[in-house]
Design a protein around this motif. Sequence first.
Motif, PDB file in Angstrom:
ATOM      1  N   SER A  76       0.767  -1.428  -0.136  1.00 33.79           N
ATOM      2  CA  SER A  76      -0.021  -0.118   0.030  1.00 33.79           C
ATOM      3  C   SER A  76       0.776   1.147   0.028  1.00 33.79           C
ATOM      4  CB  SER A  76      -1.011  -0.018   1.200  1.00 33.79           C
ATOM      5  OG  SER A  76      -1.786  -1.144   1.028  1.00 33.79           O
ATOM      6  N   SER A 110      -9.387   3.941  -2.798  1.00 31.92           N
ATOM      7  CA  SER A 110      -8.134   3.155  -3.038  1.00 31.92           C
ATOM      8  C   SER A 110      -8.495   2.738  -4.544  1.00 31.92           C
ATOM      9  CB  SER A 110      -8.142   1.819  -2.028  1.00 31.92           C
ATOM     10  OG  SER A 110      -8.137   2.404  -0.966  1.00 31.92           O
ATOM     11  N   TYR A 112      -6.423  -0.332  -6.916  1.00 30.89           N
ATOM     12  CA  TYR A 112      -5.603  -1.561  -6.799  1.00 30.89           C
ATOM     13  C   TYR A 112      -5.036  -1.923  -8.251  1.00 30.89           C
ATOM     14  CZ  TYR A 112      -7.558  -2.198  -2.126  1.00 30.89           C
ATOM     15  OH  TYR A 112      -7.846  -1.770  -0.954  1.00 30.89           O
ATOM     16  N   GLU A 122      -1.941  -0.985  -3.612  1.00 31.58           N
ATOM     17  CA  GLU A 122      -2.998  -0.505  -3.245  1.00 31.58           C
ATOM     18  C   GLU A 122      -2.680   1.042  -3.321  1.00 31.58           C
ATOM     19  OE1 GLU A 122      -6.283   0.657   0.090  1.00 31.58           O
ATOM     20  OE2 GLU A 122      -4.287  -0.159   0.645  1.00 31.58           O
TER      21      GLU A 122
END
Length: 178
Positions: A76, A110, A112, A122
């Motif tokens: 992330s 978010s 992805y 992410e």
Amino acid sequence: MSQALKASFKHVGIYVMDVDTMVDFYTDWFGLVKTDEGNGPVGKGVFLSGDPSEHHQIVFVAGREPGTKSIINQLSFQVDDLPTVRAYHKRAQDEGRTITRIKSHGNSFSIYVLDPEGNQMEIYCDTPWYVSQPVSLPLDLSQSDEDILAQVEKAVRANPTFMMQDEWVKKAGQLMAN
């Protein structure tokens, strides 16, 4: 029972098939800088960081067998705001990268995207709200920021676990102080 020791999570090491390709991608996409490299007991390793106080945040090490599936759920990367999330979405589209999900988690917006070796990344920004996770709300990036914020705020305020993010941070700080 003994009291738990405390440690701060700082970096991750990932076995990869092609160190150079992965370094090129992560330096280009996220502005990470190569801080070190060398050959270790298992193979070539390259250290990357975007924080001058951290020698590395990611180390890529040769050793993943070609054709093996990634075991990483996600790496992330936080960005400042929704327009930056949009910019990453556009870049992923322009480069033909696989976009696996576009969601609001209530506390974040978010997208992805898969990296060159199929690891899911992410790219997200925080919202001012907190709701207990997991939450997966639709996120239509073709809408205006104002419309997205209004829709998500309405949804999270209806959640019984809703609170403002700063309130959750205060509670989490108290929990972690114990």
